[in-house]
Motif scaffolding. Sequence first.
Motif, PDB file in Angstrom:
ATOM      1  N   PHE A   1       0.839  -1.095   0.068  1.00 25.00           N
ATOM      2  CA  PHE A   1      -0.009   0.082  -0.310  1.00 25.00           C
ATOM      3  C   PHE A   1       0.988   1.289   0.003  1.00 25.00           C
ATOM      4  CE2 PHE A   1       0.659  -1.550   4.121  1.00 25.00           C
ATOM      5  CZ  PHE A   1       0.905  -0.218   5.197  1.00 25.00           C
ATOM      6  N   ASP A   2       0.212   2.243  -0.475  1.00 21.86           N
ATOM      7  CA  ASP A   2       0.845   3.612  -0.648  1.00 21.86           C
ATOM      8  C   ASP A   2       0.959   4.792   0.326  1.00 21.86           C
ATOM      9  OD1 ASP A   2       1.642   2.612  -3.567  1.00 21.86           O
ATOM     10  OD2 ASP A   2      -0.718   2.748  -3.476  1.00 21.86           O
ATOM     11  N   GLY A   3       0.076   4.457   1.324  1.00 23.10           N
ATOM     12  CA  GLY A   3      -0.231   5.435   2.296  1.00 23.10           C
ATOM     13  C   GLY A   3      -0.673   4.975   3.587  1.00 23.10           C
ATOM     14  N   LEU A   4      -0.531   5.896   4.832  1.00 24.09           N
ATOM     15  CA  LEU A   4      -1.231   5.317   5.833  1.00 24.09           C
ATOM     16  C   LEU A   4      -1.866   6.229   6.665  1.00 24.09           C
ATOM     17  CD1 LEU A   4      -1.369   3.095   8.457  1.00 24.09           C
ATOM     18  CD2 LEU A   4       0.922   4.201   9.140  1.00 24.09           C
ATOM     19  N   ILE A   5      -2.956   6.230   7.176  1.00 30.40           N
ATOM     20  CA  ILE A   5      -3.708   7.339   8.148  1.00 30.40           C
ATOM     21  C   ILE A   5      -3.893   6.565   9.510  1.00 30.40           C
ATOM     22  CG2 ILE A   5      -5.872   8.427   8.480  1.00 30.40           C
ATOM     23  CD1 ILE A   5      -6.290   8.846   5.560  1.00 30.40           C
ATOM     24  N   LEU A   6      -3.517   7.554  10.338  1.00 20.18           N
ATOM     25  CA  LEU A   6      -3.592   7.331  12.038  1.00 20.18           C
ATOM     26  C   LEU A   6      -4.656   8.255  12.332  1.00 20.18           C
ATOM     27  CD1 LEU A   6       0.081   7.151  12.817  1.00 20.18           C
ATOM     28  CD2 LEU A   6      -1.310   5.175  12.377  1.00 20.18           C
ATOM     29  N   PRO A   7      -5.865   7.699  12.579  1.00 21.88           N
ATOM     30  CA  PRO A   7      -6.883   8.637  12.949  1.00 21.88           C
ATOM     31  C   PRO A   7      -6.935   8.880  14.360  1.00 21.88           C
ATOM     32  CG  PRO A   7      -7.912   6.302  13.011  1.00 21.88           C
ATOM     33  CD  PRO A   7      -6.141   6.230  12.605  1.00 21.88           C
TER      34      PRO A   7
ATOM     35  N   PHE B   1      -0.436  10.006   7.552  1.00 23.48           N
ATOM     36  CA  PHE B   1      -0.975  11.209   7.884  1.00 23.48           C
ATOM     37  C   PHE B   1      -1.786  11.046   9.019  1.00 23.48           C
ATOM     38  CE2 PHE B   1      -5.154  13.711   6.535  1.00 23.48           C
ATOM     39  CZ  PHE B   1      -4.716  14.696   7.208  1.00 23.48           C
ATOM     40  N   GLY B   2      -1.386  11.767  10.077  1.00 18.41           N
ATOM     41  CA  GLY B   2      -1.772  11.571  11.465  1.00 18.41           C
ATOM     42  C   GLY B   2      -2.858  12.644  12.234  1.00 18.41           C
ATOM     43  N   THR B   3      -3.982  12.212  12.531  1.00 18.57           N
ATOM     44  CA  THR B   3      -4.814  13.289  12.898  1.00 18.57           C
ATOM     45  C   THR B   3      -5.035  13.346  14.427  1.00 18.57           C
ATOM     46  OG1 THR B   3      -6.960  12.296  12.330  1.00 18.57           O
ATOM     47  CG2 THR B   3      -5.992  13.252  10.622  1.00 18.57           C
ATOM     48  N   CYS B   4      -4.986  14.271  15.070  1.00 14.39           N
ATOM     49  CA  CYS B   4      -5.399  14.336  16.228  1.00 14.39           C
ATOM     50  C   CYS B   4      -4.476  13.260  17.021  1.00 14.39           C
ATOM     51  CB  CYS B   4      -6.914  14.196  16.843  1.00 14.39           C
ATOM     52  SG  CYS B   4      -7.266  14.673  18.451  1.00 14.39           S
ATOM     53  N   ALA B   5      -4.924  11.928  17.666  1.00 15.61           N
ATOM     54  CA  ALA B   5      -4.299  11.067  18.335  1.00 15.61           C
ATOM     55  C   ALA B   5      -3.272  10.651  17.445  1.00 15.61           C
ATOM     56  CB  ALA B   5      -5.285   9.839  18.603  1.00 15.61           C
ATOM     57  N   GLY B   6      -3.429  10.614  16.163  1.00 11.36           N
ATOM     58  CA  GLY B   6      -2.277  10.288  15.251  1.00 11.36           C
ATOM     59  C   GLY B   6      -1.144  11.190  15.109  1.00 11.36           C
ATOM     60  N   LEU B   7      -1.408  12.481  15.613  1.00 13.27           N
ATOM     61  CA  LEU B   7      -0.360  13.172  15.793  1.00 13.27           C
ATOM     62  C   LEU B   7       0.502  12.733  16.958  1.00 13.27           C
ATOM     63  CD1 LEU B   7       1.350  16.006  15.847  1.00 13.27           C
ATOM     64  CD2 LEU B   7      -0.547  17.063  16.983  1.00 13.27           C
ATOM     65  N   ILE B   8      -0.248  12.427  18.404  1.00  8.77           N
ATOM     66  CA  ILE B   8       0.271  11.893  19.296  1.00  8.77           C
ATOM     67  C   ILE B   8       1.313  10.676  19.002  1.00  8.77           C
ATOM     68  CG2 ILE B   8      -0.011  11.141  21.777  1.00  8.77           C
ATOM     69  CD1 ILE B   8      -2.771  12.938  21.710  1.00  8.77           C
TER      70      ILE B   8
END
Length: 196
Positions: free
Chosen positions: A45-51, A82-89
């Motif tokens: 796969f080409d990308g990962l999202i951490l929600p 790409f990390g959003t909110c908890a993903g940033l943490i």
Amino acid sequence: MPPNNTPLIGVLAVQGAFAEHRQMLAKLGVNTFEIRQLKDLDREFDGLILPGGESTVQGKLLRDLGLFSPLQERIQNGLPTFGTCAGLILLAEKLSNDKNTYFGTLPVTVERNAYGRQLGSFYTEENVEGIGKIPMTFIRAPQVESVRDGVKILAKVKGQIVAVQYQKQLAISFHPELSSDLSMHQYFLNQIVGKH
């Protein structure tokens, strides 16, 4: 990557707002799949999202399910993430108000629940570099206290850093999946297909 240049994105789906991210990417015509167990990493796969969600719960489940080390290695090796909110943490190298760290691949210091109870959740619209003004929904959000060399600051709200980019890691404090604006997801996709 498929011949039509459409990337395949893995969305961490152990807890949090993963379904909403998949819906946003579907609107952009992008295929996604859920990462719930180790065998889900067998495919390319080409990308990962951490929600967004509960970072402590996600961190524990990542380890319990055997996902932590292989995902950390892929992020370190340049998998667009790409990390959003908890993903940033999860991505942050250091948490100023928590002894735990998780992937530690993003050279920033982050404060958890930075806005306190009074501003626990709020909405605003601010500029993101390379995108323009977009809606931002914050829910018990973290903020970036400081960045190290090589980290690009993409957005601030009330003087606080809320969006950063480091190599192929994009991390934000807010929840783009809770609005109808697809700009942040499109920005992430553009990083993958080489439009930036």
